[in-house]
Design a protein around this motif. Structure first.
Motif, PDB file in Angstrom:
ATOM      1  N   VAL A   1       0.840  -1.200   0.000  1.00  0.00           N
ATOM      2  CA  VAL A   1       0.000   0.000   0.000  1.00  0.00           C
ATOM      3  C   VAL A   1       0.875   1.250   0.000  1.00  0.00           C
ATOM      4  O   VAL A   1       0.650   2.185  -0.780  1.00  0.00           O
ATOM      5  N   LYS A   2       1.892   1.287   0.862  1.00  0.00           N
ATOM      6  CA  LYS A   2       2.791   2.451   0.931  1.00  0.00           C
ATOM      7  C   LYS A   2       3.500   2.701  -0.397  1.00  0.00           C
ATOM      8  O   LYS A   2       3.757   3.846  -0.769  1.00  0.00           O
ATOM      9  N   MET A   3       3.833   1.635  -1.103  1.00  0.00           N
ATOM     10  CA  MET A   3       4.560   1.748  -2.371  1.00  0.00           C
ATOM     11  C   MET A   3       3.633   2.064  -3.538  1.00  0.00           C
ATOM     12  O   MET A   3       4.089   2.372  -4.630  1.00  0.00           O
ATOM     13  N   GLY A   4       2.314   1.965  -3.324  1.00  0.00           N
ATOM     14  CA  GLY A   4       1.345   2.247  -4.381  1.00  0.00           C
ATOM     15  C   GLY A   4       1.167   1.112  -5.367  1.00  0.00           C
ATOM     16  O   GLY A   4       0.775   1.319  -6.514  1.00  0.00           O
ATOM     17  N   ILE A   5       1.440  -0.115  -4.935  1.00  0.00           N
ATOM     18  CA  ILE A   5       1.346  -1.278  -5.821  1.00  0.00           C
ATOM     19  C   ILE A   5      -0.115  -1.613  -6.091  1.00  0.00           C
ATOM     20  O   ILE A   5      -0.916  -1.721  -5.169  1.00  0.00           O
ATOM     21  N   ASP A   6      -0.434  -1.770  -7.377  1.00  0.00           N
ATOM     22  CA  ASP A   6      -1.761  -2.204  -7.818  1.00  0.00           C
ATOM     23  C   ASP A   6      -1.632  -3.610  -8.387  1.00  0.00           C
ATOM     24  O   ASP A   6      -0.903  -3.814  -9.358  1.00  0.00           O
ATOM     25  N   PHE A   7      -2.350  -4.568  -7.795  1.00  0.00           N
ATOM     26  CA  PHE A   7      -2.363  -5.934  -8.310  1.00  0.00           C
ATOM     27  C   PHE A   7      -3.413  -6.001  -9.404  1.00  0.00           C
ATOM     28  O   PHE A   7      -4.573  -5.689  -9.177  1.00  0.00           O
ATOM     29  N   LEU A   8      -3.007  -6.411 -10.603  1.00  0.00           N
ATOM     30  CA  LEU A   8      -3.904  -6.434 -11.757  1.00  0.00           C
ATOM     31  C   LEU A   8      -4.428  -7.825 -12.075  1.00  0.00           C
ATOM     32  O   LEU A   8      -5.591  -7.984 -12.415  1.00  0.00           O
ATOM     33  N   GLU A   9      -3.554  -8.829 -12.012  1.00  0.00           N
ATOM     34  CA  GLU A   9      -3.927 -10.230 -12.269  1.00  0.00           C
ATOM     35  C   GLU A   9      -3.205 -11.082 -11.243  1.00  0.00           C
ATOM     36  O   GLU A   9      -2.033 -10.845 -10.975  1.00  0.00           O
ATOM     37  N   LEU A  10      -3.899 -12.076 -10.699  1.00  0.00           N
ATOM     38  CA  LEU A  10      -3.273 -12.946  -9.712  1.00  0.00           C
ATOM     39  C   LEU A  10      -3.601 -14.401  -9.990  1.00  0.00           C
ATOM     40  O   LEU A  10      -4.769 -14.771 -10.132  1.00  0.00           O
ATOM     41  N   SER A  11      -2.559 -15.221 -10.071  1.00  0.00           N
ATOM     42  CA  SER A  11      -2.698 -16.677 -10.118  1.00  0.00           C
ATOM     43  C   SER A  11      -1.358 -17.261  -9.701  1.00  0.00           C
ATOM     44  O   SER A  11      -0.369 -16.532  -9.574  1.00  0.00           O
ATOM     45  N   ALA A  12      -1.313 -18.554  -9.504  1.00  0.00           N
ATOM     46  CA  ALA A  12      -0.055 -19.196  -9.118  1.00  0.00           C
ATOM     47  C   ALA A  12       0.968 -19.142 -10.248  1.00  0.00           C
ATOM     48  O   ALA A  12       2.153 -18.938 -10.016  1.00  0.00           O
TER      49      ALA A  12
ATOM     50  N   VAL B   1       6.515   5.231 -10.178  1.00  0.00           N
ATOM     51  CA  VAL B   1       7.897   5.606  -9.889  1.00  0.00           C
ATOM     52  C   VAL B   1       7.896   6.721  -8.840  1.00  0.00           C
ATOM     53  O   VAL B   1       8.670   6.686  -7.883  1.00  0.00           O
ATOM     54  N   GLU B   2       7.002   7.678  -9.011  1.00  0.00           N
ATOM     55  CA  GLU B   2       6.918   8.796  -8.070  1.00  0.00           C
ATOM     56  C   GLU B   2       6.629   8.279  -6.669  1.00  0.00           C
ATOM     57  O   GLU B   2       5.750   7.443  -6.457  1.00  0.00           O
ATOM     58  N   GLY B   3       7.397   8.761  -5.708  1.00  0.00           N
ATOM     59  CA  GLY B   3       7.266   8.320  -4.331  1.00  0.00           C
ATOM     60  C   GLY B   3       8.145   7.131  -4.000  1.00  0.00           C
ATOM     61  O   GLY B   3       8.261   6.756  -2.833  1.00  0.00           O
ATOM     62  N   ASN B   4       8.778   6.523  -5.013  1.00  0.00           N
ATOM     63  CA  ASN B   4       9.628   5.347  -4.823  1.00  0.00           C
ATOM     64  C   ASN B   4      11.023   5.548  -5.414  1.00  0.00           C
ATOM     65  O   ASN B   4      11.703   4.588  -5.748  1.00  0.00           O
TER      66      ASN B   4
ATOM     67  N   VAL C   1      17.718   9.066  -4.010  1.00  0.00           N
ATOM     68  CA  VAL C   1      18.151  10.460  -3.903  1.00  0.00           C
ATOM     69  C   VAL C   1      18.501  11.128  -5.237  1.00  0.00           C
ATOM     70  O   VAL C   1      18.317  12.326  -5.393  1.00  0.00           O
ATOM     71  N   VAL C   2      18.969  10.400  -6.232  1.00  0.00           N
ATOM     72  CA  VAL C   2      19.303  11.014  -7.525  1.00  0.00           C
ATOM     73  C   VAL C   2      18.154  10.944  -8.528  1.00  0.00           C
ATOM     74  O   VAL C   2      18.324  11.261  -9.692  1.00  0.00           O
ATOM     75  N   GLY C   3      16.966  10.527  -8.077  1.00  0.00           N
ATOM     76  CA  GLY C   3      15.771  10.579  -8.913  1.00  0.00           C
ATOM     77  C   GLY C   3      15.423   9.320  -9.682  1.00  0.00           C
ATOM     78  O   GLY C   3      14.471   9.321 -10.458  1.00  0.00           O
ATOM     79  N   LEU C   4      16.167   8.243  -9.461  1.00  0.00           N
ATOM     80  CA  LEU C   4      15.871   6.967 -10.129  1.00  0.00           C
ATOM     81  C   LEU C   4      14.970   6.111  -9.244  1.00  0.00           C
ATOM     82  O   LEU C   4      15.029   6.210  -8.006  1.00  0.00           O
ATOM     83  N   LEU C   5      14.159   5.273  -9.875  1.00  0.00           N
ATOM     84  CA  LEU C   5      13.378   4.295  -9.112  1.00  0.00           C
ATOM     85  C   LEU C   5      14.353   3.482  -8.269  1.00  0.00           C
ATOM     86  O   LEU C   5      15.323   2.922  -8.773  1.00  0.00           O
ATOM     87  N   HIS C   6      14.114   3.434  -6.978  1.00  0.00           N
ATOM     88  CA  HIS C   6      15.003   2.747  -6.040  1.00  0.00           C
ATOM     89  C   HIS C   6      15.077   1.262  -6.371  1.00  0.00           C
ATOM     90  O   HIS C   6      14.047   0.627  -6.634  1.00  0.00           O
ATOM     91  N   GLY C   7      16.280   0.703  -6.351  1.00  0.00           N
ATOM     92  CA  GLY C   7      16.444  -0.728  -6.608  1.00  0.00           C
ATOM     93  C   GLY C   7      15.655  -1.573  -5.629  1.00  0.00           C
ATOM     94  O   GLY C   7      15.120  -2.629  -5.982  1.00  0.00           O
ATOM     95  N   GLY C   8      15.563  -1.115  -4.389  1.00  0.00           N
ATOM     96  CA  GLY C   8      14.775  -1.837  -3.391  1.00  0.00           C
ATOM     97  C   GLY C   8      13.297  -1.843  -3.724  1.00  0.00           C
ATOM     98  O   GLY C   8      12.583  -2.785  -3.386  1.00  0.00           O
ATOM     99  N   ALA C   9      12.829  -0.794  -4.406  1.00  0.00           N
ATOM    100  CA  ALA C   9      11.424  -0.756  -4.828  1.00  0.00           C
ATOM    101  C   ALA C   9      11.146  -1.853  -5.850  1.00  0.00           C
ATOM    102  O   ALA C   9      10.078  -2.474  -5.827  1.00  0.00           O
TER     103      ALA C   9
ATOM    104  N   THR D   1      12.703   7.038 -14.227  1.00  0.00           N
ATOM    105  CA  THR D   1      12.643   8.269 -13.443  1.00  0.00           C
ATOM    106  C   THR D   1      11.229   8.807 -13.297  1.00  0.00           C
ATOM    107  O   THR D   1      10.999   9.719 -12.502  1.00  0.00           O
ATOM    108  N   GLU D   2      10.294   8.247 -14.081  1.00  0.00           N
ATOM    109  CA  GLU D   2       8.919   8.740 -14.010  1.00  0.00           C
ATOM    110  C   GLU D   2       7.958   7.677 -14.531  1.00  0.00           C
ATOM    111  O   GLU D   2       8.369   6.650 -15.059  1.00  0.00           O
ATOM    112  N   GLY D   3       6.677   7.949 -14.364  1.00  0.00           N
ATOM    113  CA  GLY D   3       5.639   7.048 -14.878  1.00  0.00           C
ATOM    114  C   GLY D   3       5.386   5.869 -13.968  1.00  0.00           C
ATOM    115  O   GLY D   3       5.510   5.955 -12.757  1.00  0.00           O
TER     116      GLY D   3
END
Length: 141
Positions: free
Chosen positions: A25-36, A45-48, A51-59, A96-98
């Motif tokens: 929820v904090k990361m803004g993840i939307d689950f679209l399809e779920l199966s095994a 990307v925004e909010g995740n 410091v240099v503006g790239l999507l964090h590897g941990g994200a 960096t965005e989207g």
């Protein structure tokens, strides 16, 4: 969210009630399809960014682990649960965005072990990272 008809109702209730978990929820993840065998989710990307503006590897890893864990829990079925035992990620490009979209496909769906490969792509379809995760399947005691 698209889920298979035969999904454990208790798992569906937990997913819906929690939004996939506090971190998802904090990361803004939307689950679209779920199966095994095949699952899809997306994350802004925004909010995740780091410091240099790239999507964090941990994200990337959080997105991958969120999908791999849910997919393994679906495979485990009622009365069982999945516990992550290994995860790794290879980052190939940055964003960096989207939005980024993760596609999770099963490599192994066994009785006691699941392994999934999660590919994360940007809006142009470029591969950003590849995450591989293994989950141990356990019985609820």
């Amino acid at each position: 969210m698209q889920v298979p008809d035969d999904l454990d109702p208790e798992l569906v209730e937990r997913l819906v009630a929690s939004g996939g978990g506090e971190l998802a929820v904090k990361m803004g993840i939307d689950f679209l399809e779920l199966s095994a065998a095949h699952s899809v989710a997306r994350m802004p990307v925004e909010g995740n960014r780091q410091v240099v503006g790239l999507l964090h590897g941990g994200a990337h890893v959080v997105l991958g682990e969120s999908l791999g864990s849910v997919s393994s829990a679906i495979h485990a079925g009622p009365g069982r649960f999945a516990v992550g035992i290994e995860i790794n990620a290879t980052h190939s490009r940055s964003a960096t965005e989207g939005w980024v979209t993760a596609t999770c496909d099963a490599l192994v769906l066994g009785r006691t072990l699941c392994t999934h490969e999660i590919v994360i792509r940007d809006e142009a379809g470029e591969r950003l990272s590849t995450v591989r995760m293994s989950n141990l399947l356990r019985d609820v005691r």
